[in-house]
Design a protein around this motif. Structure first.
Motif, mmCIF file in Angstrom:
data_model
loop_
_atom_site.group_PDB
_atom_site.id
_atom_site.type_symbol
_atom_site.label_atom_id
_atom_site.label_comp_id
_atom_site.label_asym_id
_atom_site.label_seq_id
_atom_site.Cartn_x
_atom_site.Cartn_y
_atom_site.Cartn_z
ATOM 1 N N PRO A 229 65.205 -33.219 0.005
ATOM 2 C CA PRO A 229 64.684 -32.424 1.129
ATOM 3 C C PRO A 229 65.430 -31.099 1.261
ATOM 4 O O PRO A 229 66.587 -30.970 0.877
ATOM 5 N N GLY A 230 64.718 -30.143 1.836
ATOM 6 C CA GLY A 230 65.260 -28.791 1.969
ATOM 7 C C GLY A 230 64.679 -27.855 0.932
ATOM 8 O O GLY A 230 65.382 -27.029 0.338
ATOM 9 N N LEU A 231 63.358 -27.964 0.693
ATOM 10 C CA LEU A 231 62.698 -27.071 -0.261
ATOM 11 C C LEU A 231 62.774 -25.631 0.246
ATOM 12 O O LEU A 231 62.898 -25.397 1.451
ATOM 13 N N PRO A 232 62.694 -24.654 -0.643
ATOM 14 C CA PRO A 232 62.709 -23.257 -0.193
ATOM 15 C C PRO A 232 61.578 -22.981 0.800
ATOM 16 O O PRO A 232 60.471 -23.501 0.652
ATOM 17 N N ASP A 233 61.866 -22.160 1.792
ATOM 18 C CA ASP A 233 60.836 -21.805 2.771
ATOM 19 C C ASP A 233 59.625 -21.163 2.091
ATOM 20 O O ASP A 233 58.484 -21.313 2.553
ATOM 21 N N ALA A 234 59.875 -20.461 0.976
ATOM 22 C CA ALA A 234 58.789 -19.788 0.259
ATOM 23 C C ALA A 234 57.807 -20.766 -0.374
ATOM 24 O O ALA A 234 56.719 -20.360 -0.799
ATOM 25 N N ALA A 235 58.162 -22.050 -0.434
ATOM 26 C CA ALA A 235 57.242 -23.045 -0.997
ATOM 27 C C ALA A 235 56.089 -23.348 -0.054
ATOM 28 O O ALA A 235 55.110 -23.977 -0.456
ATOM 29 N N TYR A 236 56.188 -22.889 1.201
ATOM 30 C CA TYR A 236 55.191 -23.219 2.216
ATOM 31 C C TYR A 236 54.375 -22.000 2.631
ATOM 32 O O TYR A 236 54.912 -20.896 2.808
ATOM 33 N N GLU A 237 53.095 -22.238 2.807
ATOM 34 C CA GLU A 237 52.232 -21.292 3.512
ATOM 35 C C GLU A 237 52.440 -21.558 5.007
ATOM 36 O O GLU A 237 52.326 -22.692 5.462
ATOM 37 N N HIS A 238 52.743 -20.505 5.784
ATOM 38 C CA HIS A 238 53.009 -20.737 7.207
ATOM 39 C C HIS A 238 52.773 -19.462 8.014
ATOM 40 O O HIS A 238 52.669 -18.358 7.473
ATOM 41 N N ASP A 239 52.689 -19.647 9.324
ATOM 42 C CA ASP A 239 52.500 -18.524 10.241
ATOM 43 C C ASP A 239 53.729 -18.315 11.117
ATOM 44 O O ASP A 239 53.650 -17.761 12.210
ATOM 45 N N GLY A 240 54.875 -18.777 10.642
ATOM 46 C CA GLY A 240 56.106 -18.711 11.413
ATOM 47 C C GLY A 240 56.483 -20.054 12.006
ATOM 48 O O GLY A 240 57.660 -20.276 12.331
ATOM 49 N N GLN A 241 55.508 -20.958 12.152
ATOM 50 C CA GLN A 241 55.783 -22.303 12.667
ATOM 51 C C GLN A 241 56.241 -23.186 11.507
ATOM 52 O O GLN A 241 55.471 -23.937 10.928
ATOM 53 N N LEU A 242 57.508 -23.069 11.167
ATOM 54 C CA LEU A 242 58.075 -23.784 10.019
ATOM 55 C C LEU A 242 59.505 -24.190 10.348
ATOM 56 O O LEU A 242 60.313 -23.345 10.753
ATOM 57 N N THR A 243 59.814 -25.459 10.219
ATOM 58 C CA THR A 243 61.202 -25.907 10.324
ATOM 59 C C THR A 243 61.943 -25.358 9.117
ATOM 60 O O THR A 243 61.638 -25.714 7.977
ATOM 61 N N LYS A 244 62.902 -24.463 9.370
ATOM 62 C CA LYS A 244 63.552 -23.760 8.270
ATOM 63 C C LYS A 244 64.388 -24.696 7.399
ATOM 64 O O LYS A 244 64.784 -25.788 7.802
#
Length: 425
Positions: A229-244
């Protein structure tokens, strides 16, 4: 009065692509003595009519709901069920064991396609990852892609190799070597190969297994994904609602997923907690609850891209959207904590031993967590992360908003009860 005779066991016989010729004496004996032969049309066609005189019944589609009905229809007769390869390896044996109980089965396994493939390739079976796309999305393969790994994909048909090559290219594994092994164990056995980024083979035999030597293209631009766990934030499509990333890793550590467990991820945002819970083990399951339809669609896309398309997404507001969901082993609340009744509903849904983890950044929600910590114990921590950023010609720290996290394991005899109810007692 004499008791009725015990029910006859159901015999399950594994068949290879070599059909009747490849069966053991015990397997042949079970089929020749059977009064009812149940299997797929291809499998039934492999049996010689002269030796196997039992009534032939083809599985209907969908198969799983038909199992109890067919077993009941032919109760009291000698039933033999045909399976591909090893019946207990992604085969009909599992459904029969769950429906009838393992003591009601007599299983005659045949070497599986995985055993044949590893024998042809010289791959140790224990070091080879196996992914099936039979009746499942090809996107499941994405979770198994790591540099240098060997993966065997159980194909759904002739189109699977092309779909696998497309997924490898899309996920940044275009240089991976692919070998397609057809009709393993039969006289028509064949193989062909190539690389995913130049795959141009026409669809071949539908009975095939695809071997993938994973090679990552560093120039592709897709972030490297690890197994923890702890994948790069860039791995996700998001609108700011993302647990960093760093908070997400700490959250999964507190949730402590184990094989086969189910998570409720309430306030899914981009789906990162549920997705990384499921990536810890193929048998882990998760339900993400998200009230915003646009975000729910984004969660589904992220789940497919990261190899866990089985993530269930429920669109609705909690706690109302929790009604009817299967009981969880763990619950994560990442949003909507102040919604009336939400925390009590999550706590009530957990059996003793279940885990609850809640993250918040507001003072109002922090006060709620402090009260629950006082009543139920657990661990209350504040997570603060700072990143180095340019400050003119120098470098300084930029502090992210701190996250308050409460994690607790429910003990025997624990009850929910609102704060107001406690104050009145």
């Amino acid at each position: 009065m004499s008791s009725p005779p015990p029910p006859l066991p159901v015999t399950v016989v594994g068949l290879g692509a070599d059909g009747w010729a490849g069966l053991s004496a015990a397997g042949r004996g079970a089929l020749t003595s059977a009064e009812v032969l149940i299997g797929g049309p291809r499998q039934l066609d492999l049996l010689p009519v002269a030796e196997c005189a039992g009534e032939r019944v083809a599985w209907p589609s969908p198969l799983r709901p038909a199992v109890p009905k067919l077993m009941a229809e032919h109760a009291g007769r000698r039933i033999a069920v045909l399976a591909s390869g090893d019946p207990m390896f992604y085969g009909i044996g599992r459904a029969l064991a769950e429906e009838l109980g393992p003591l009601s089965l007599r299983v005659h396994p045949h070497p599986s396609s995985v055993s044949y493939a590893c024998a042809r390739l010289g791959w140790p079976v224990e070091d080879t990852e196996v992914v099936t796309v039979v009746g499942r999305p090809v996107a499941r393969l994405a979770a198994a892609l790591h540099e240098g790994r060997r993966v065997l994909v159980l194909s759904a048909g002739a189109a699977s190799p092309g779909e696998i090559a497309a997924l490898l290219r899309e996920r940044g594994f275009g240089p991976s070597r692919m070998r397609v092994l057809e009709q393993l164990g039969s006289e028509r056995e064949d193989a062909y190969e190539g690389h995913a980024d130049g795959w141009n083979h026409a669809p071949g035999d539908p009975l095939n297994v695809v071997a993938v030597d994973c090679r990552r293209d560093p120039a592709h631009g897709a972030p490297r994904l690890g197994a923890t766990p702890g994948l790069p934030d860039a791995a996700y499509e998001h609108d700011g609602q993302l647990t960093k990333r760093h908070v997400r890793a700490a959250t999964l550590c507190a949730l402590a997923p184990a094989p086969g467990e189910l998570l409720w991820d309430i306030g899914g945002g981009s789906g990162s907690i549920g997705i990384e819970w499921m990536r810890t083990h193929p048998s882990c399951r998760a339900v993400t609850v998200e009230r915003v339809p646009e975000r729910a669609g984004r969660i589904a896309r992220n789940a497919a891209a990261l190899g866990v398309p089985g993530l269930r997404v429920v669109v609705g507001a909690a706690p109302q959207a929790l009604a009817g969901l299967p009981a969880p082993d763990a619950v994560f609340i990442g949003g909507g904590l102040t919604a009336p009744g939400l925390l009590d509903a999550a706590w009530e849904a957990l059996a003793p031993g279940g885990r609850l983890v809640v993250n918040t950044v507001t003072l109002e929600s922090e006060a709620v967590l402090a009260e629950r910590y006082r009543r139920h114990g657990g661990e209350l921590v504040k997570l603060a992360v700072a990143h180095a950023v340019p400050v003119g010609g120098f470098t300084g720290w930029r502090q992210a908003m701190p996250v308050t996290q409460w994690s607790v394991t429910k003990s025997e005899g624990s009850t929910a009860g609102s704060t107001e109810e406690k104050d009145r007692t």
